[in-house]
Scaffold this motif. Structure first.
Motif, PDB file in Angstrom:
ATOM      1  N   ARG A 215       0.861  -1.197   0.000  1.00 29.37           N
ATOM      2  CA  ARG A 215       0.000   0.000   0.000  1.00 29.37           C
ATOM      3  C   ARG A 215       0.889   1.236   0.000  1.00 29.37           C
ATOM      4  O   ARG A 215       1.007   1.927   1.020  1.00 29.37           O
ATOM      5  N   PRO A 216       1.514   1.540  -1.157  1.00 29.70           N
ATOM      6  CA  PRO A 216       2.466   2.661  -1.179  1.00 29.70           C
ATOM      7  C   PRO A 216       1.802   4.018  -0.977  1.00 29.70           C
ATOM      8  O   PRO A 216       2.458   4.964  -0.566  1.00 29.70           O
ATOM      9  N   GLY A 217       0.501   4.119  -1.263  1.00 31.82           N
ATOM     10  CA  GLY A 217      -0.199   5.394  -1.070  1.00 31.82           C
ATOM     11  C   GLY A 217       0.148   6.399  -2.158  1.00 31.82           C
ATOM     12  O   GLY A 217       0.894   6.097  -3.101  1.00 31.82           O
ATOM     13  N   VAL A 218      -0.397   7.583  -2.038  1.00 34.50           N
ATOM     14  CA  VAL A 218      -0.106   8.661  -2.983  1.00 34.50           C
ATOM     15  C   VAL A 218       0.298   9.902  -2.189  1.00 34.50           C
ATOM     16  O   VAL A 218      -0.105  10.068  -1.035  1.00 34.50           O
ATOM     17  N   PHE A 219       1.080  10.759  -2.831  1.00 42.95           N
ATOM     18  CA  PHE A 219       1.473  11.998  -2.162  1.00 42.95           C
ATOM     19  C   PHE A 219       0.260  12.898  -2.001  1.00 42.95           C
ATOM     20  O   PHE A 219      -0.471  13.151  -2.957  1.00 42.95           O
ATOM     21  N   ASP A 220       0.044  13.350  -0.800  1.00 39.68           N
ATOM     22  CA  ASP A 220      -1.004  14.334  -0.555  1.00 39.68           C
ATOM     23  C   ASP A 220      -0.301  15.545   0.058  1.00 39.68           C
ATOM     24  O   ASP A 220       0.082  15.513   1.228  1.00 39.68           O
ATOM     25  N   LEU A 221      -0.123  16.585  -0.766  1.00 39.33           N
ATOM     26  CA  LEU A 221       0.715  17.698  -0.305  1.00 39.33           C
ATOM     27  C   LEU A 221       0.100  18.449   0.868  1.00 39.33           C
ATOM     28  O   LEU A 221       0.812  19.121   1.614  1.00 39.33           O
ATOM     29  N   LYS A 222      -1.201  18.318   1.043  1.00 38.75           N
ATOM     30  CA  LYS A 222      -1.822  18.927   2.233  1.00 38.75           C
ATOM     31  C   LYS A 222      -1.249  18.299   3.503  1.00 38.75           C
ATOM     32  O   LYS A 222      -1.116  18.950   4.526  1.00 38.75           O
ATOM     33  N   ASP A 223      -0.902  17.011   3.385  1.00 42.02           N
ATOM     34  CA  ASP A 223      -0.311  16.284   4.511  1.00 42.02           C
ATOM     35  C   ASP A 223       1.071  16.812   4.875  1.00 42.02           C
ATOM     36  O   ASP A 223       1.576  16.535   5.944  1.00 42.02           O
ATOM     37  N   ALA A 224       1.688  17.474   3.914  1.00 46.49           N
ATOM     38  CA  ALA A 224       3.062  17.921   4.148  1.00 46.49           C
ATOM     39  C   ALA A 224       3.115  19.419   4.381  1.00 46.49           C
ATOM     40  O   ALA A 224       4.159  20.038   4.258  1.00 46.49           O
ATOM     41  N   ALA A 452      12.524  25.300   7.221  1.00 50.93           N
ATOM     42  CA  ALA A 452      11.151  25.090   7.720  1.00 50.93           C
ATOM     43  C   ALA A 452      10.229  24.554   6.631  1.00 50.93           C
ATOM     44  O   ALA A 452       9.160  24.026   6.923  1.00 50.93           O
ATOM     45  N   GLN A 453      10.634  24.679   5.378  1.00 53.22           N
ATOM     46  CA  GLN A 453       9.780  24.206   4.278  1.00 53.22           C
ATOM     47  C   GLN A 453      10.210  22.842   3.744  1.00 53.22           C
ATOM     48  O   GLN A 453       9.703  22.389   2.719  1.00 53.22           O
ATOM     49  N   THR A 454      11.153  22.208   4.434  1.00 50.67           N
ATOM     50  CA  THR A 454      11.781  21.005   3.874  1.00 50.67           C
ATOM     51  C   THR A 454      10.786  19.913   3.523  1.00 50.67           C
ATOM     52  O   THR A 454      10.814  19.354   2.423  1.00 50.67           O
ATOM     53  N   ARG A 455       9.899  19.585   4.462  1.00 50.59           N
ATOM     54  CA  ARG A 455       8.947  18.498   4.242  1.00 50.59           C
ATOM     55  C   ARG A 455       8.118  18.754   2.989  1.00 50.59           C
ATOM     56  O   ARG A 455       7.974  17.895   2.124  1.00 50.59           O
ATOM     57  N   HIS A 456       7.603  19.957   2.926  1.00 51.26           N
ATOM     58  CA  HIS A 456       6.729  20.302   1.819  1.00 51.26           C
ATOM     59  C   HIS A 456       7.475  20.272   0.491  1.00 51.26           C
ATOM     60  O   HIS A 456       6.995  19.708  -0.494  1.00 51.26           O
ATOM     61  N   ARG A 457       8.665  20.865   0.473  1.00 48.92           N
ATOM     62  CA  ARG A 457       9.395  20.973  -0.793  1.00 48.92           C
ATOM     63  C   ARG A 457       9.908  19.613  -1.278  1.00 48.92           C
ATOM     64  O   ARG A 457       9.913  19.333  -2.465  1.00 48.92           O
ATOM     65  N   LEU A 458      10.311  18.762  -0.339  1.00 46.26           N
ATOM     66  CA  LEU A 458      10.743  17.408  -0.717  1.00 46.26           C
ATOM     67  C   LEU A 458       9.573  16.627  -1.302  1.00 46.26           C
ATOM     68  O   LEU A 458       9.683  16.003  -2.363  1.00 46.26           O
ATOM     69  N   ALA A 459       8.434  16.665  -0.605  1.00 45.16           N
ATOM     70  CA  ALA A 459       7.256  15.922  -1.060  1.00 45.16           C
ATOM     71  C   ALA A 459       6.799  16.448  -2.418  1.00 45.16           C
ATOM     72  O   ALA A 459       6.467  15.677  -3.320  1.00 45.16           O
ATOM     73  N   GLU A 460       6.823  17.767  -2.558  1.00 45.93           N
ATOM     74  CA  GLU A 460       6.379  18.378  -3.808  1.00 45.93           C
ATOM     75  C   GLU A 460       7.276  17.948  -4.975  1.00 45.93           C
ATOM     76  O   GLU A 460       6.795  17.586  -6.051  1.00 45.93           O
ATOM     77  N   ALA A 461       8.579  17.984  -4.730  1.00 46.16           N
ATOM     78  CA  ALA A 461       9.523  17.611  -5.792  1.00 46.16           C
ATOM     79  C   ALA A 461       9.346  16.148  -6.198  1.00 46.16           C
ATOM     80  O   ALA A 461       9.419  15.807  -7.380  1.00 46.16           O
ATOM     81  N   LEU A 462       9.080  15.285  -5.230  1.00 48.74           N
ATOM     82  CA  LEU A 462       8.873  13.865  -5.552  1.00 48.74           C
ATOM     83  C   LEU A 462       7.522  13.647  -6.220  1.00 48.74           C
ATOM     84  O   LEU A 462       7.391  12.863  -7.154  1.00 48.74           O
TER      85      LEU A 462
END
Lengths: 477, 71
Positions: A215-224, A452-462
């Motif tokens: 169950r790899p899931g999908v990126f949900d940027l709201k989560d990040a 401070a934006q690391t989580r969001h920017r990493l998830a977004e880039a992936l």
């Protein structure tokens, strides 16, 4: 004992080594269906589910001749693996076996050889996970070693030749746990990816790891959406000071009721690089991070091999990679050079350059020299390279570089002026050779981000990169 | 069980933080090494009492050299 909702029921009446007792703990309650009728074989094969996802599982029957593998038993494993490939589901092997059946002679070896071939054909097609709960000797040791991940409980022992043969041939005195237990394989050999105190914990960890694949899931940027926490504050103020990178990873990844969602693999072996499966914004990702706390975070033979195999595992199953870089270089030394750091370090270059999954690099503090290239640099095809503002990317630290490049110039001035000149040269060198600005100019760093934006920017880039999946097996590098 | 803490790489002993007889918990710093222009704390994994501390500031340790024993 209490049975939690959705957790497998523990069967009380069976011999605890009976395959049904063990598979009952691994698979969802009521999900087990025999793939073949139970016969006199030492391998039992079933279909079942883990948190609802279908899987195939095979299990040694240690109540019969110590779970030894004959030709027919090995064929059961071959059938299980082929079925899993056909159904495109993970296959889990539960091992407790003395190895090939001596009474069958060469016939059992032929069967075991065919089992190895089936494992190799399935490599990279479906996740193969091994759970070692008892002795797994000879053939039963190489079986798990060919699969993607090995989980071993405290009672597990893996070896090619047992303590008696070792004593006869080499005179070394060692018991089974010493030779092939969790300490031996979790810390010294790197054969085992996860060690656990109990059988039950081994099953729990296996279920979590299978979930990462199934169950790899999908990126949900709201989560990040970032909490605004300055992640760089987790690092020491002094840029020369080492720290445990796992503190940073814990803040970077998702959390659930069990805490941070991160299954670290080979945690105690080649610990200068940290690898594991985690979740970022709801999606399974593979994490690779230098750990400055161990060997300063240097890459060396073992850590390069550890990371390389993990990159290829993730690539073969389409799992995006997050690479967290803080690396002073490759470990210098005669031992490393003679030990083949060139040959073995090349595996990491190969693995990254070959990978087609989205793979994003974050440089937190520094990335120097050959290790800079190896840690998923732009030149090896990184999807995106991000850096924190104070990061440094260079062939070597400015101080060391100035010492080499300007040795004569520094020697020529009076000692009283030397330090001032050195500081001036370091500043000049940083301006032309290192620092994130130069990296951005030549395009090897895409963007400088606020910590401070690391989580969001990493998830977004992936999340915004095209999905990919490598077409190759996962050779045990 | 005794925990033998050994150097993982060639390094200079930059600071000795703890002393023989000190009680340490897991993750406690015992010495800080200097190598590859990094200050690398060496910690106890299990915790206990330091029964042996065999390095001094300024020493050079090779990979595998004993630094301390924690019991």
């Amino acid at each position: 004992m209490t049975v939690l909702a959705g957790q497998p029921e523990v069967t009380g009446e069976l011999d605890p080594r009976d395959p049904l007792a063990r598979l009952g703990q691994l698979l969802d309650v009521g999900s087990i269906e025999d793939l073949k009728p139970r016969d006199s074989s030492t391998i039992h094969v079933v279909r079942g589910r883990i948190d609802g996802s279908p899987v195939i599982a095979y299990c040694s029957d240690a109540t019969r001749v110590g779970g030894a593998l004959g030709w027919g038993d090995a064929m059961h494993i071959v059938d299980a693996i082929n079925r899993a490939v056909h159904d495109r589901v993970p296959v889990i092997g539960v091992w407790h076996s003395g190895g090939a059946k001596l009474t069958e002679g060469v016939l059992s070896m032929d069967g075991v050889g065919q089992m190895f071939a089936a494992m190799t054909r399935a490599s990279g097609k479906v996740p193969q996970i091994s759970v070692v709960l008892g002795p797994a000797a000879g053939a039963a040791a190489y079986g798990p070693a060919l699969t993607d991940l090995v989980i071993m409980s405290e009672t597990g022992r893996m070896f090619v030749t047992g303590p008696d043969v070792v004593r006869t041939v080499t005179g070394e005195e060692i018991d089974m746990p010493g030779l092939g237990g969790v300490e031996a394989h979790g810390k010294r050999s790197g054969v085992v990816h996860v060690t656990t105190a109990t059988e039950q914990e081994a099953f729990t960890r296996t279920r979590r790891i299978v979930g990462m694949f199934a169950r790899p899931g999908v990126f949900d940027l709201k989560d990040a959406a970032d909490t605004g926490t300055d992640l760089s504050a987790l690092l020491p103020d002094n840029p020369r000071r080492a720290y445990d990178v796992r503190v940073l990873l814990r803040e970077l990844l998702d959390t659930d009721i069990n805490g941070v969602v991160f299954e670290e693999l080979q945690a105690k072996w080649a610990a200068n690089v940290v690898i594991g499966l985690g979740r970022l914004a709801g999606r399974t990702v593979g994490v690779i991070a230098n750990n400055p706390m161990r060997k300063g975070g240097c890459l060396d033979s073992l850590s390069a091999e550890k990371a390389a195999r993990f990159v290829r595992l993730c690539d073969s199953f389409g799992i995006p990679l997050a690479v967290v870089v803080d690396v002073p270089g490759y470990l210098p030394g005669v031992g490393q050079e003679w030990g083949g750091v060139i040959r073995r370090g090349a595996k990491l270059l190969y693995a990254f350059a070959e990978a087609v999954v989205p793979r994003v690099t974050l440089v937190t503090r520094k990335s120097y020299g050959g290790a800079y290239i190896a840690m998923n640099s732009r030149s090896l095809g990184a999807t995106t390279v991000l850096a924190w503002p104070a990061a440094e990317v260079a062939v070597m630290g400015a101080e060391a570089a100035v010492g080499i490049l300007h040795r004569k110039k520094l020697a020529a001035v009076p000692e009283s002026e030397r330090e001032a000149l050195r500081a001036e040269l370091i500043a000049e060198h940083t301006r032309i050779a290192g620092g994130v600005e130069r990296g951005m100019e030549i395009g090897v760093i895409d963007e400088v981000i606020e910590p401070a934006q690391t989580r969001h920017r990493l998830a977004e880039a992936l999340a915004t990169a095209p999905a990919g999946r490598g077409h190759h097996g996962n050779i045990p590098l | 069980m005794a925990e033998e803490i050994r150097a993982e790489m060639v390094a200079n002993v930059w600071k000795v933080v703890a002393r023989e007889g000190d009680s340490v918990t897991d993750g406690s710093e015992i010495v800080i090494l200097e190598s590859m222009k990094m200050e690398i704390p060496v910690v106890s994994e299990d915790g206990g009492v330091i029964t042996k501390l065999v390095v001094n500031e300024g020493d050079v340790v090779q990979e595998g050299d004993l630094i301390a024993v924690v019991e």
